[in-house]
Design an enzyme around this catalytic site. Sequence first.
Site, PDB file in Angstrom:
ATOM      1  N   ASP A 453       0.825  -1.207   0.000  1.00  0.00           N
ATOM      2  CA  ASP A 453       0.000   0.000   0.000  1.00  0.00           C
ATOM      3  C   ASP A 453       0.865   1.266   0.000  1.00  0.00           C
ATOM      4  OD1 ASP A 453      -2.346   1.495   0.106  1.00  0.00           O
ATOM      5  OD2 ASP A 453      -3.216   0.291   1.716  1.00  0.00           O
ATOM      6  N   ASP A 521     -11.009   1.838  -3.088  1.00  0.00           N
ATOM      7  CA  ASP A 521     -11.536   1.567  -1.743  1.00  0.00           C
ATOM      8  C   ASP A 521     -13.058   1.554  -1.750  1.00  0.00           C
ATOM      9  OD1 ASP A 521      -9.211   1.155  -0.356  1.00  0.00           O
ATOM     10  OD2 ASP A 521      -9.010   3.217   0.333  1.00  0.00           O
TER      11      ASP A 521
END
Length: 698
Positions: A453, A521
Amino acid sequence: MIETGRTGRTWLLTGENSGYALALTERDELLHLHWGPRITLAAAESLAAAPDLPHRSFESPLDGHEEYPVEGGPRFVRPALSVRTPLVRGTEWAFRSAGTEGDELRIGFTDAVHGLALTLHYRMRDDSDVVERWATVAHAGPDGPPLELLRADAAAWSLPARDGWRLSRLHGRWSAETRIERAELLHGESVISSRRGHTGHQYLPWAALDADGAATEESGEVYGCALGWSGSWRISVQRLPDGLVQITGGAGHDDSGLLRLAPGESYTTPVFAGLWSEGGFGGASRAWHSWQLAHVVPDAGSLRPVLYNSWEATGFDISLDQQRALARRAAAMGVELFVVDDAWFAGRTSDRAGLGDWTPDRDRFPGGLKPLADEVHGLGMRFGIWVEPEMVNPDSDLYRAHPDWVQHVPGRTRTEYRNQLVLNLARPDVRAYLWDQLDTLLSGTPVDYVKWDFNRCFTDPGWPGEEYPQKIWTAHVQALYALIDRLRAAHPAVAFESCSGGGGRIDLGILSRTDQVWTSDNTDPLDRLAIHEGFGHLHPARVMAAWVTDSPNRQLNGRVSSLRFRFVSAMAGVLGIGGNLTEWSEEELAEARDWVDLYKEIRPVVQHGALYRLRAPRGGLSAVQYVLGEETVVLMWLAAQRYGERPPALRLRGLDPAAAYTCRDTGAVHHGSVLLHQGLHTGLRGDLDARVLRLGRR
Ligand code: GLA
């Protein structure tokens, strides 16, 4: 295939359906000749013999015709190359040499005043229509002042003369990535870029232009280009005064400094890939996909497993027992890869602490991660973990020991986003630390998968003590690539996912070293349809991760939707489950298991098949179709039904009109000609309905 003309100064690259030609003039100008359908070398040579370079006052005959316009001389277009030494700015090159190696063409130039050596690289593979271009800039030395590289684009693309062009791009923001947007290309410059240090949620580094704005999904001339770079970047599309179009693109956002090259040093740009298609937007997408599956994405011939990830359900509140309970339910559902997201490492009880210290948290995982990994393996699943190696929380042992390891400007605020700072990966000691931490982690725990990430942009790109701190933008990405490459080489069985707060780092550069990406997301199944639509213009379903999460959707909008709708939405890519399975009823778990089984059946067609966008997600009926060999899969969604209106019939594509197709679910036989021309009624009704249709050629 590469062919060289008789004079040794004309070149023709030929791919599956298209050709690309260029030539050197007597004055060593490198002219673009052709990009479009296949042509012969004789045709390329005829173009080279009579270049169309009109002379007019106040205009450059070269503008819009050069393969790599440099700064300086009779040019007014945006230069691809901008170099300076303390005394001279701009480039005046002389042809040095050209050569081919396999399917790669290299053309070399020198600028004696600067001591600069420039090589332009071209590659077109026999099975593809993508032209890969990049450049190498070197300080040829042996001495002289350093070369300041203000800008070195990977390539400049020139389009043929047409009455007009329409520009398509993929814009977005966090949780709303990859939205397709099209508009007429006006005169002047249209620029998309990232100034953020990563690829960014705001644009994919891709642009497409269709001639006269006339392309449809399945017909019309479309040119596209996409950059393989995961840091700041810029693509500039210029419509010149005479209507010609030239596109430049490369690393770095402004011309304020890329690198400084000492004698003997060199810089290689990222790849800027270009594609011509006459199959409309759909044909162009399929050509991009097959090239990426054949030549970009590692191990793309393998199928990606169904994964489980509890991030959305549990956030930072995780424990060994809770993850075990989820793993058992996931395994029973047919999940193949169990991923522990954030919060498994020391001090990480919220986003305020822990980044930088990559050892398991002893309170939550007393025996480290190995007992959980062993249990997950025992359940027949692979085991994955989340990391965010390029970052550090000020509240971490790493930062307390090395506050100077972050990007920062002396005397200025260290801006925090999500309570974290960016590590300066350009520093060798930081790189050594990260290598050691991650290699130890992957060596000590049986990890099969790493979700990598990157949750904030660059804001303070300073590097105290470094003479040319601007290089941090480029050096960071080079260091990131080197780190992932080294980890992959040392741990070849480990797969990697690229994530950056969802889809903030999706580009051909990261995709050449990761196995899939976290698309967004936003896991709302209706919102996702539009995100997937845009994503598929460039990248294949084989890398597009999508999760089924809880209803009402926890993350963002609270939308209520059926498991059916959530599954069929997520089945358009690499299926994952992200709901809180401990709260799912027995009926829901059983239904989910059936959907996972169905996904495994259709997975080869979805992940490796040819994608047809049948209807765009604009409120009513939308659908995509995948075709692989004899098998066809259609995923269809009805967002909302109007009162008293039957959703329209769905016309399929990519089928043989002369063939018959059996529906795998009902056994009904359909004629290809009817499916293509009349279409079929979907049976969908109400709001948020969805269906999977499987057809096999008889
Ligand atoms: C980012 C990712 C999420 C999740 C969190 C964890 O936001 O996009 O999927 O991994 O970080 O902090």
